[in-house]
Design a protein around this motif. Structure first.
Motif, short mmCIF file in Angstrom:
data_model
loop_
_atom_site.label_atom_id
_atom_site.label_comp_id
_atom_site.label_asym_id
_atom_site.label_seq_id
_atom_site.Cartn_x
_atom_site.Cartn_y
_atom_site.Cartn_z
N THR A 61 33.45 43.46 33.51
CA THR A 61 32.21 44.14 33.88
C THR A 61 30.96 43.28 33.76
O THR A 61 30.10 43.30 34.62
N LEU A 64 29.52 37.29 35.82
CA LEU A 64 28.80 37.00 37.06
C LEU A 64 29.59 36.05 37.95
O LEU A 64 29.08 35.59 38.96
N GLN A 68 35.62 36.69 39.72
CA GLN A 68 35.85 37.86 38.89
C GLN A 68 35.27 39.13 39.52
O GLN A 68 35.85 40.20 39.42
N GLN A 69 34.14 38.98 40.20
CA GLN A 69 33.57 40.12 40.91
C GLN A 69 34.45 40.51 42.10
O GLN A 69 34.55 41.69 42.46
N GLN A 72 37.17 42.47 40.58
CA GLN A 72 36.62 43.77 40.19
C GLN A 72 36.49 44.69 41.40
O GLN A 72 36.86 45.87 41.34
N ALA A 73 35.99 44.15 42.50
CA ALA A 73 35.74 44.96 43.69
C ALA A 73 37.03 45.44 44.35
O ALA A 73 37.17 46.62 44.68
N PHE A 184 32.23 44.39 46.94
CA PHE A 184 32.13 42.98 46.59
C PHE A 184 30.76 42.40 46.95
O PHE A 184 30.13 41.72 46.14
N PHE A 187 28.29 43.72 44.51
CA PHE A 187 28.45 43.21 43.14
C PHE A 187 27.85 41.82 42.97
O PHE A 187 27.33 41.50 41.90
N ILE A 188 27.94 40.98 44.01
CA ILE A 188 27.45 39.60 43.87
C ILE A 188 25.99 39.52 44.34
O ILE A 188 25.61 38.64 45.12
#
Length: 227
Positions: A61, A64, A68-69, A72-73, A184, A187-188
């Protein structure tokens, strides 16, 4: 109460839109309500459990990292949420005798997804207010609807095909793909302007969703003509 109305209004609009698109044989309102409630309650519970499992294995979570994002997505959020909806359509709606034409896949998938979106949206709007309600009415809610339509299109085909497993999983994977892509790019957000990718993916999903609705409407029309 006013915030709850703001949260549920776009959900109601999507439901009405899909209901009206089901031109040739409306689904029983009782089953539609059950599907909605299963999405609003059971789907949220399944997703929460899967989030917990992934969080133990992949505590991502606060990271950055782009990779990893990405995980996560696609593999946490996209997979967990779409799988929870998929299981309800697969184990409840698709087995029901009222599910008797390909378009029904879209109808039930959207009802389950809008149930999920309603609960999620209430939490977000109650926490952040009317501005969040307005933003999500044009982003997250249509996104959930398009993911559901794409999934439901293939699940509708699967019901009447010998390749049921392949088609069902195709619908699930397509929903995960577009959901993951949408999240995604959001998130970024530490990469300037990259958020545009989320709206490009949503736009593509909207176009494909319209085509999916039209195609299943045509199949329903020809089936009625043959009868």
């Amino acid at each position: 109460m006013e915030l709850i109305v703001y949260a549920l209004a776009p959900v109601a609009i999507v439901i009405l839109y899909i209901y009206l698109k089901d031109k040739y044989e409306k689904e029983p309102k009782r089953l539609l309500l059950i599907s909605f409630l299963l999405g609003a309650i059971v789907s949220i519970i399944i997703t929460t459990i899967l989030y917990g499992v992934f969080d133990l294995a992949l505590p991502l979570t606060n990271s950055l990292s782009v990779w990893q994002q990405f995980v996560q997505a696609f593999f946490v959020v996209g997979f967990s949420e779409e799988l929870s909806k998929y299981l309800i359509v697969l184990l409840f709606a698709q087995r029901h005798k009222a599910f008797n034409e390909p378009f029904d896949g879209i109808v039930y998938a959207v009802m389950v997804s809008m149930g999920f979106a309603a609960t999620e949206n209430i939490f977000y709007v109650m926490e952040s207010g009317p501005s969040t309600a307005l933003l999500r009415a044009f982003t997250a809610i249509p996104a959930h609807a398009t993911f559901a339509i794409l999934m439901g299109y293939f699940m509708g085909k699967a019901k009447f095909s010998s390749n049921r497993i392949i088609l069902n999983l195709t619908g699930l994977c397509l929903a995960i793909l577009f959901h993951g892509a949408y999240d995604f790019f959001l998130f970024i957000d530490f990469i300037p302007g990259i958020w545009v990718g989320a709206f490009i993916s949503l736009f593509i999903a909207l176009i494909l969703s319209r085509k999916a609705i039209k195609k299943h409407q045509e199949i329903s029309y020809f089936n009625i003509e043959e009868e």
